[in-house]
Motif scaffolding. Structure first.
Motif, PDB file in Angstrom:
ATOM      1  N   LYS A  55       0.850  -1.234   0.063  1.00  0.00           N
ATOM      2  CA  LYS A  55       0.025  -0.047  -0.151  1.00  0.00           C
ATOM      3  C   LYS A  55       0.686   1.235   0.012  1.00  0.00           C
ATOM      4  O   LYS A  55       0.176   2.285  -0.163  1.00  0.00           O
ATOM      5  CB  LYS A  55      -0.837  -0.063   1.212  1.00  0.00           C
ATOM      6  N   ASP A  57       3.105   4.027  -1.611  1.00  0.00           N
ATOM      7  CA  ASP A  57       3.105   4.688  -2.712  1.00  0.00           C
ATOM      8  C   ASP A  57       4.414   4.383  -3.486  1.00  0.00           C
ATOM      9  O   ASP A  57       4.481   4.034  -4.652  1.00  0.00           O
ATOM     10  CB  ASP A  57       3.133   6.144  -2.921  1.00  0.00           C
ATOM     11  N   ARG A  60       4.628   0.680  -4.901  1.00  0.00           N
ATOM     12  CA  ARG A  60       3.780   0.408  -6.120  1.00  0.00           C
ATOM     13  C   ARG A  60       4.837   0.783  -7.290  1.00  0.00           C
ATOM     14  O   ARG A  60       4.629   0.320  -8.328  1.00  0.00           O
ATOM     15  CB  ARG A  60       2.386   1.280  -5.877  1.00  0.00           C
TER      16      ARG A  60
END
Length: 218
Positions: A55, A57, A60
């Motif tokens: 989760k 940032d 990802r």
């Protein structure tokens, strides 16, 4: 921290002190270790960490967790255990050791691991660790080193839905095999000149893959 300390999990009560307060009994760390620190509970906790890491940032941006890398670390084991084996190359002539095989995805999280006795070929152990991973999405590509490479493992990984991508040293010496001598392999027709026989039990790999976990190679 208590397990790594010199005194171990169990400490001696001080006779000069008052009665032990709740939660600080000398055997309390032993009870916590035996009741809560198990492979199942550690795996469940790791699954929560994998989900939380995904989760973030910046994580990802690193990847979607669909690429995994597997590698092992070898340790000398000074006690008698079935999880240790001999290897004069890594542990000496009279010592036993084990390999901790860990699988890490492209989000820099460990998906799980297994203990390999001695220095057995770890290709099948990698697949076992992937099938029993603690959490996260199923990786599509699995990257390993040359030590984890064998011809038959490519087919077994493909049956289980993984692309096996070892970093093969001396790839010029590698052979491409075919299962049918008269089949047309298109662009690979000229280089796949060696024929492999599947043997009397061609469905054995499929049955192992359908079972979800592999049998112990030893």
């Amino acid at each position: 921290m208590r397990a790594a300390a010199r005194g171990g999990l169990q400490r001696r009560p001080d006779p000069g002190r008052q009665a032990e307060r709740a939660g600080t009994h000398p055997r309390r760390p032993v009870q916590v270790d035996q009741g809560h620190l198990r492979a199942e509970t550690i795996g469940a906790a790791n699954g929560m960490l994998i989900g939380a890491q995904a989760k973030v940032d910046i994580v990802r941006a690193w990847g979607g967790g669909l690429v995994a890398s597997a590698d092992g670390v070898r340790f000398t084991v000074p006690v008698q255990t079935i999880h240790a084996g001999y290897s004069s190359r890594y542990f000496g002539l009279r010592k036993k050791g084990a390999t901790w095989l860990n699988v890490v995805n492209d989000q820099v999280m460990g998906l799980g691991g297994v203990v390999v006795p001695g220095t057995l070929g770890d290709s099948l152990f990698i697949l076992d660790a992937l099938l029993g991973r603690d959490g996260g999405p199923k990786p599509e590509t699995v990257v390993t080193d040359t030590a984890s490479y064998s011809d038959i493992v490519f087919g077994l990984f493909a049956i289980c839905g993984y692309q096996f991508s070892p970093r093969i040293a001396d790839i010029s010496d590698a052979r491409l095999w075919r299962t049918h001598a008269s089949a047309d392999y298109g662009p690979l027709q000229e280089v796949s000149r060696h024929t492999v026989r599947l043997g009397p039990h061609p469905g054995a790999l499929g049955r192992h893959a359908a079972g979800g976990r592999l049998p112990d190679p030893w």
